[in-house]
Design an enzyme around this catalytic site. Structure first.
Site, PDB file in Angstrom:
ATOM      1  N   GLU A   1       0.823  -1.206   0.000  1.00 26.02           N
ATOM      2  CA  GLU A   1       0.000   0.000   0.000  1.00 26.02           C
ATOM      3  C   GLU A   1       0.864   1.266   0.000  1.00 26.02           C
ATOM      4  OE1 GLU A   1      -2.149  -3.102   2.646  1.00 26.02           O
ATOM      5  OE2 GLU A   1      -0.108  -2.584   2.020  1.00 26.02           O
TER       6      GLU A   1
ATOM      7  N   THR B   1      15.820 -42.064  -7.751  1.00 28.72           N
ATOM      8  CA  THR B   1      16.415 -40.744  -7.523  1.00 28.72           C
ATOM      9  C   THR B   1      17.940 -40.771  -7.597  1.00 28.72           C
ATOM     10  OG1 THR B   1      16.429 -41.121  -5.124  1.00 28.72           O
ATOM     11  CG2 THR B   1      14.488 -40.026  -6.068  1.00 28.72           C
ATOM     12  N   ALA B   2      18.534 -41.966  -7.616  1.00 30.12           N
ATOM     13  CA  ALA B   2      19.988 -42.096  -7.689  1.00 30.12           C
ATOM     14  C   ALA B   2      20.324 -43.552  -7.989  1.00 30.12           C
ATOM     15  CB  ALA B   2      20.646 -41.668  -6.377  1.00 30.12           C
TER      16      ALA B   2
ATOM     17  N   SER C   1      23.629 -39.169  -8.560  1.00 32.58           N
ATOM     18  CA  SER C   1      22.357 -38.684  -9.091  1.00 32.58           C
ATOM     19  C   SER C   1      22.517 -37.530 -10.079  1.00 32.58           C
ATOM     20  CB  SER C   1      21.458 -38.227  -7.939  1.00 32.58           C
ATOM     21  OG  SER C   1      22.060 -37.163  -7.214  1.00 32.58           O
TER      22      SER C   1
ATOM     23  N   LEU D   1      15.435 -39.350   5.026  1.00 37.22           N
ATOM     24  CA  LEU D   1      14.758 -38.205   5.638  1.00 37.22           C
ATOM     25  C   LEU D   1      13.413 -37.960   4.969  1.00 37.22           C
ATOM     26  CD1 LEU D   1      14.632 -35.907   7.639  1.00 37.22           C
ATOM     27  CD2 LEU D   1      16.047 -34.534   6.104  1.00 37.22           C
TER      28      LEU D   1
END
Length: 370
Positions: A52, A164-165, A171, A303
């Site tokens: 604003e 993923t790898a 990877s 993880l």
């Protein structure tokens, strides 16, 4: 009929995507009774002017009076003294006659008070147009204010068969350059990037924003239960805060990490079985207390699995490459499940081709209803 300037205000809010954290991304358009734009603005960096005020300054710089004008704002004007003054007071002082807000501010310090103060001053107020879009743009801010924890988005790059790898952890690179660049854009919008010590020991990554322009680097959050982080790791850098969460009582190592500039937080689990691991739910609550809105997870299968099992992931950002790897590491270590009904249910969001790869957004059902 007066034109609707909320779409333009929302487009302005998007310009604050990587700039305004931890404040919400807000845009503002000032228009007169003839439908002419008098000023535009979006929220600047924390401590800087809000949308604003930027729009009022823009109107003033162009020599426009805003007396009797309408302010189209993507979030309720604030009503409290924070790093800056109340925006509702600035609009009242400028003589604005009408305020159209996309939605109320979920911050308990505002929560309708801005609109109430405007109405009490004789300003016509309206709330609702563009609300869903504003909320989506600020999903992390709403999450922090209403749930007390950040919005957690897990990024995964994988082959079409979900690898993923390779088995040895390599990877680089499963996805192509456009997808990796797009991934950096999602990093840039987050308040914090979260990873685990396994990823650090395997790849020694920087996990900063390099492939797209950014006005600031997100915090880096490391889950390191045993304080294994090497003092020579590439994670250390002067441009961002490094937060290391641990369950370790190794005071000497913690002091050494602090000497390198890291913030070390000990958050062990609350039971004998979990005391050797970081309490991930407590970690997210702590990040919220540190004004982290969005957490961008780039971690390994272990993880990722822990976060998913504990119900702490809100959304998945998955890049799929058109290739098959076969043997290798998966997206997350889950299960084994006793029944298919135990599988994590998701809802498809956007699916888009990014270069040669696919980008998929999938959300945990109902997670955004808070």
């Amino acid at each position: 009929m007066t034109p609707d300037f909320m779409p333009e205000a929302l487009a302005l809010a998007e310009q604050a995507l990587t700039l305004s954290n931890p404040n919400p991304r807000v845009g503002c358009v000032l228009s007169d009774a003839q439908g002419r734009v008098l000023g535009r603005g979006f929220t600047q960096q924390a401590g800087g002017p809000h949308a604003e005020v930027m729009a009022l300054r823009d109107a003033q710089a162009q020599g426009h009076s805003v007396v009797g004008a309408t302010a189209w704002v993507t979030l309720e004007p604030c009503a409290h003294q924070g790093r800056t003054g109340p925006c509702c007071d600035a609009l009242i002082a400028a003589g604005v006659a009408r305020v159209v807000a996309a939605c109320e501010d979920p911050n308990p310090k505002v929560a309708g008070q801005g609109l109430a103060r405007l109405a009490a001053a004789g300003v016509a107020v309206e709330c609702g147009p563009g609300g869903a879009a504003s909320r989506a743009l600020n999903i992390g801010f709403f999450s922090r204010m209403l749930r007390g924890q950040p919005w957690v988005r897990m990024k995964i790059a994988a082959s079409l068969d979900g690898r993923t790898a390779l088995d040895d952890g390599r990877s680089q690179w499963i996805t192509d350059t456009p997808a990796r660049t797009d991934g950096h854009a999602w990093r840039a919008r987050a308040c914090a990037v979260l990873t685990g010590i396994g990823t650090v020991l395997q790849d020694d990554p920087q996990l900063d924003v390099r492939l797209v322009p950014t006005t600031r680097q997100p915090h880096l959050v490391l889950v390191d239960s045993r304080l294994q982080l090497p003092l020579t790791a590439r994670l250390f850098g002067p441009e961002r805060q490094l937060l290391v969460y641990t369950a370790s009582e190794d005071a000497a190592k913690a002091d050494a990490l602090r000497a390198r500039g890291a913030t070390v937080v000990r958050l062990p689990g609350s039971t004998a079985q979990t005391a050797a691991k970081v309490d991930l739910a407590a970690l997210l609550r702590d990040l919220a207390a540190r004004e982290v809105n969005e957490v961008h997870v780039e971690a390994g299968t272990q993880l990722n699995g822990s976060l998913l099992r504990e119900g702490l992931v809100d959304e998945l950002l998955v890049y799929l490459a058109p290739k098959l790897i076969g043997q290798g590491m998966g997206m997350a270590r889950l299960g084994p499940l006793g029944d298919l009904a135990q599988a994590q249910a998701l809802e498809w969001g956007a699916v888009e081709r990014i270069g040669k790869d696919l980008r998929i957004l999938a959300r945990v059902p109902g997670r955004d209803r808070f």
